[in-house]
Design a protein around this motif. Structure first.
Motif, PDB file in Angstrom:
ATOM      1  N   SER A 105       0.835  -1.204   0.000  1.00 44.52           N
ATOM      2  CA  SER A 105       0.000   0.000   0.000  1.00 44.52           C
ATOM      3  C   SER A 105       0.865   1.248   0.000  1.00 44.52           C
ATOM      4  O   SER A 105       2.019   1.226   0.437  1.00 44.52           O
ATOM      5  CB  SER A 105      -0.933   0.019   1.220  1.00 44.52           C
ATOM      6  OG  SER A 105      -0.201   0.136   2.421  1.00 44.52           O
ATOM      7  N   THR A 107       0.255   5.593   0.767  1.00 41.86           N
ATOM      8  CA  THR A 107      -0.687   6.598   1.255  1.00 41.86           C
ATOM      9  C   THR A 107      -0.367   7.958   0.666  1.00 41.86           C
ATOM     10  O   THR A 107       0.775   8.423   0.737  1.00 41.86           O
ATOM     11  CB  THR A 107      -0.643   6.684   2.795  1.00 41.86           C
ATOM     12  OG1 THR A 107      -1.030   5.418   3.347  1.00 41.86           O
ATOM     13  CG2 THR A 107      -1.607   7.751   3.300  1.00 41.86           C
ATOM     14  N   THR A 158      -5.326   5.885   1.001  1.00 37.76           N
ATOM     15  CA  THR A 158      -4.377   4.778   0.986  1.00 37.76           C
ATOM     16  C   THR A 158      -4.801   3.807  -0.114  1.00 37.76           C
ATOM     17  O   THR A 158      -5.942   3.343  -0.136  1.00 37.76           O
ATOM     18  CB  THR A 158      -4.336   4.060   2.338  1.00 37.76           C
ATOM     19  OG1 THR A 158      -3.830   4.962   3.331  1.00 37.76           O
ATOM     20  CG2 THR A 158      -3.420   2.840   2.284  1.00 37.76           C
ATOM     21  N   TYR A 159      -3.869   3.495  -1.011  1.00 35.95           N
ATOM     22  CA  TYR A 159      -4.165   2.635  -2.146  1.00 35.95           C
ATOM     23  C   TYR A 159      -3.320   1.358  -2.062  1.00 35.95           C
ATOM     24  O   TYR A 159      -2.110   1.420  -1.868  1.00 35.95           O
ATOM     25  CB  TYR A 159      -3.867   3.369  -3.456  1.00 35.95           C
ATOM     26  CG  TYR A 159      -4.749   4.575  -3.666  1.00 35.95           C
ATOM     27  CD1 TYR A 159      -5.995   4.452  -4.262  1.00 35.95           C
ATOM     28  CD2 TYR A 159      -4.347   5.842  -3.230  1.00 35.95           C
ATOM     29  CE1 TYR A 159      -6.824   5.551  -4.433  1.00 35.95           C
ATOM     30  CE2 TYR A 159      -5.178   6.950  -3.396  1.00 35.95           C
ATOM     31  CZ  TYR A 159      -6.410   6.796  -3.999  1.00 35.95           C
ATOM     32  OH  TYR A 159      -7.235   7.883  -4.153  1.00 35.95           O
ATOM     33  N   THR A 160      -3.986   0.218  -2.193  1.00 35.96           N
ATOM     34  CA  THR A 160      -3.280  -1.061  -2.207  1.00 35.96           C
ATOM     35  C   THR A 160      -2.992  -1.465  -3.644  1.00 35.96           C
ATOM     36  O   THR A 160      -3.707  -1.070  -4.576  1.00 35.96           O
ATOM     37  CB  THR A 160      -4.102  -2.161  -1.518  1.00 35.96           C
ATOM     38  OG1 THR A 160      -5.370  -2.292  -2.188  1.00 35.96           O
ATOM     39  CG2 THR A 160      -4.340  -1.827  -0.054  1.00 35.96           C
TER      40      THR A 160
END
Length: 327
Positions: A105, A107, A158-160
């Protein structure tokens, strides 16, 4: 005949017991983890070969037979996986069938500018830096937004992502989320607002994001800027000046900086700057389209994170003396 059947039964039991032990025995990995990539369209046999090629000490034929006998060979999903020393043939198949990819992830923080976004992506673990050599304009063109400034158009969150993904894929998702958030906020716009386009709302929201010390002050700060826009008064907000200075800003905003004209200097120019100056969050987007119903034209920091709002310059000067000069 009885003896033959007995021998067959014993052999079957031994094979069954051996198979049970084999599929539940952890792989003897030589490292703590092994990265496994299964490409789209991979069949069970090729998946077993990919496991071996990744460095897992297992017989590819036996592994393929296990995939086939389980009845799930055709359900194996493409993706990037991470195997550890507790992984068995059984748990491996479950992972591949469920698509339990190894995720990381990154952010993106509210109030960051695009330069900071790019720095975060460059430092993100196992993320391919496909955008790093591209100018912001080229990035936006590849994302299907030619001519749109990169600044402010990515939603902070937040990107996974799976290991080995492209940073362009993360940017595409953040861009899509901001488009949706901005459209949702614009649909709630107060009719009497001086903000006439979604892009202007995004610009104002970015200023509100940078000016706000206390979350509850966002609508009031947005109101101050909207009130100034309505009467043609300059916004005179320091964060826009700082943005215009770019890399030359050393952390100390001086009077000469306020007098140095740039497209983002709201002390020298009337109206909104030409682009956002940062990534606004949801609350700032809403504040920009739904400013507080107040007539204030000024605000000053109280020193505790909140702001004092004033309708006139005399009130503002008294507030400055009280909260900034201690008089």
């Amino acid at each position: 005949m009885r003896l033959f059947l007995y021998v067959v039964l014993v052999v079957a039991l031994l094979l069954g017991g051996g198979s049970y032990v084999w599929v539940n025995q952890p792989f003897a990995l030589s490292s703590a983890t092994v990265d496994l990539s299964i490409e789209p369209g991979t069949n069970g046999r090729d998946a077993a070969a990919a496991v071996v090629d990744a460095g897992v000490p297992v017989n590819a034929t036996l592994l393929y037979l296990w995939f086939r006998l389980s009845g799930q060979s055709r359900q194996i999903r493409a993706g990037s996986y991470e195997l550890d020393r507790e992984t068995t043939a059984r748990s491996l198949l479950q992972k591949l069938v469920r698509g339990e990819e190894a995720l990381r992830s990154v952010t993106l923080v509210e109030g960051w500018n695009f330069r900071q976004v790019r720095e975060a992506l460059a430092k993100a673990e196992q993320l391919k830096p496909d955008s790093q050599l591209l100018a912001p304009e080229a990035i936006m063109s590849q994302l299907g937004k030619p001519g749109v400034p990169a600044e402010g158009h990515f939603f902070p969150d937040t990107y996974t992502y799976s290991k080995g993904s492209s940073d362009m894929a993360v940017l595409k998702r953040a861009l899509h989320v901001m488009d949706k958030r901005l459209a949702a906020a614009w649909a709630l716009r107060t009719p009497q607002s001086p903000i006439k386009t979604p892009e202007d709302a995004l610009i104002l929201a970015s200023i509100v994001e940078k000016e706000t010390g206390s979350p509850k002050d966002r609508p009031s700060i947005a109101a101050v800027f909207c009130n100034r826009l309505q009467i043609g008064m300059r916004l005179q907000t320091d964060p826009t000046v700082i943005y215009g200075l770019g890399a030359s800003f050393d952390g100390d905003l001086r009077k000469r900086d306020l007098l140095t004209d740039t497209p983002w200097n709201t002390y020298t120019r009337v109206g909104l700057p030409p682009t956002p100056i940062a990534m606004p969050g949801k609350a700032s987007l809403l504040a920009a389209v739904q400013p507080a119903p107040i007539k204030a034209l000024y605000f000053v920091a109280r020193g505790n994170g909140s702001s004092q709002f004033s309708n006139s310059l005399d009130e503002h000067n008294r507030a400055v003396n009280k909260y900034q000069r201690g008089q």
